[in-house]
Design an enzyme around this catalytic site. Sequence first.
Site, PDB file in Angstrom:
ATOM      1  N   HIS A   1       5.679  -1.420   4.201  1.00  0.00           N
ATOM      2  CA  HIS A   1       4.687  -2.298   3.573  1.00  0.00           C
ATOM      3  C   HIS A   1       4.643  -3.633   4.307  1.00  0.00           C
ATOM      4  CE1 HIS A   1       1.951  -3.977   0.874  1.00  0.00           C
ATOM      5  NE2 HIS A   1       2.657  -4.044  -0.232  1.00  0.00           N
TER       6      HIS A   1
ATOM      7  N   CYS B   1      -0.501  -8.904  -1.375  1.00  0.00           N
ATOM      8  CA  CYS B   1      -0.655  -7.687  -0.576  1.00  0.00           C
ATOM      9  C   CYS B   1      -2.104  -7.251  -0.417  1.00  0.00           C
ATOM     10  CB  CYS B   1       0.159  -6.558  -1.192  1.00  0.00           C
ATOM     11  SG  CYS B   1       1.899  -6.981  -1.408  1.00  0.00           S
TER      12      CYS B   1
ATOM     13  N   GLU C   1      -1.972   3.885  -9.435  1.00  0.00           N
ATOM     14  CA  GLU C   1      -3.069   4.128  -8.502  1.00  0.00           C
ATOM     15  C   GLU C   1      -3.604   5.547  -8.642  1.00  0.00           C
ATOM     16  OE1 GLU C   1      -4.346   3.584  -3.818  1.00  0.00           O
ATOM     17  OE2 GLU C   1      -2.215   3.500  -4.349  1.00  0.00           O
TER      18      GLU C   1
ATOM     19  N   PHE D   1       0.229  -8.577  -5.957  1.00  0.00           N
ATOM     20  CA  PHE D   1       0.815  -9.245  -7.117  1.00  0.00           C
ATOM     21  C   PHE D   1      -0.242 -10.109  -7.812  1.00  0.00           C
ATOM     22  CE2 PHE D   1       5.627  -9.386  -5.895  1.00  0.00           C
ATOM     23  CZ  PHE D   1       5.700  -8.031  -6.174  1.00  0.00           C
TER      24      PHE D   1
END
Length: 440
Positions: free
Chosen positions: A355, A182, A331, A414
């Site tokens: 996403h 990602c 985050e 990931f």
Amino acid sequence: MSTTGGRSNAADHAAEAETAPAGVTITGIGMLTPVGRGAAEVFSSLLHGRSGISRPPEGHPVAGSVELGGFLPEFDAGRIAAGPDGKVMDRTVILAQLVAEEALADAGLTVGENVDAERIGVIVGGVGGMATLERQVLDRAARGKVAVSPYLLTGILPNMPAARVAIRFGMRGYTSAVGTACASGAQAIADAVRIIRAGEADVVLCGASEAPLFPTFAETFANARALARGWDDPTEASRPFDLRRNGFVLSEGAALLVLESTQHAAARGASGYADVVGYGVNSDAHHPTAPRPDGTGAAACMRMALKSIQPEQVGYVNAHGTSTKLGDVAESVAIGLAFGNHTPAVSSTKALTGHMLGTSGVVEAAAAALAINTGLVPPTYHLDDPDPACPLDHVRKEPRAVQLEYAVSNSFGFGGQNVSLLVGTASTPKTRQLSSEEKA
């Protein structure tokens, strides 16, 4: 500054100028996303809450695999799909070519005319043509080896989106693919900045193309209980930082940016949406899928991006914010560590787009650049009850008017892949007229 060994102040400044990294400007944007196509339409959707999340369309291959997703609006692939190679191209390749065409037109660039073919590069991230691979495996299981296409390899290789773009437009400079999950689209941007600063290219077309909405890929996330589920209204399913969040929404899309040395842009009279001022790339070195809970890896990544400025100069963070329990908290902790007592405005545009894997970071970097360009920060829609574990200055419900000098865009993948991009006011900003809707 005093002179040293007979060296004058002027000589010192000249030496600093020679070693200073080249400025890098975003002069073109191409996007095809669940919330629209092109910079103006996509950014307007992000400002005004037009969601691209829905139930799978009737007959879609992924209809039995996921409850909902971020599906692209209808588009015409035109001569790309109709050409002699159209039938053997993976969807990711077709999408990449469409947004490449759009980004180059937006930048006003024509290879061989106002940019040297040897001095323009292409970097495209993504997982590759996995949908093509799935179809071929199923066909072979049903019909044997005669079903395997001789074009299988060029359909599935992750470098094919970049290679096909380079072939179509005659780009003979640095060409590469990035596969950091990602974070791949954002890392493609970081790599492009590094290449331009090193003098290896004047222009780099960079970003990602992802088409993950096919059964096997979608089902791995669904079986891991990572996807949002149980929502009566699909448009409310992606809710970053909200107490009710229960997973992310898998989406498809492609986005490419034209990054150009400010010197090259100035020489041809081009203006930019924003400059890419800095970047950070590092690893959590923690877990194959889970983020580091203490946020130290992501915080260090943001600090790398901010090394040329003070944290207090950043007015906005476009968060990775996927709407997962662990990710949003990690985050939030990282943003607190990176910015200390400073509290920049924070939002996640994935509330509307879902996403798009590697493409998300490109769309979000573009959103940060457009926020600087327009002075409008898109909110996190569906953030009704902010999670106390995510104590940020959330932009909620409606856009926020803020005069921004710098903004950060975060992307995490990931394997603990972290990328943070710092964008700032363009050296020569594009003049953009806001619609009456945007001004409101």
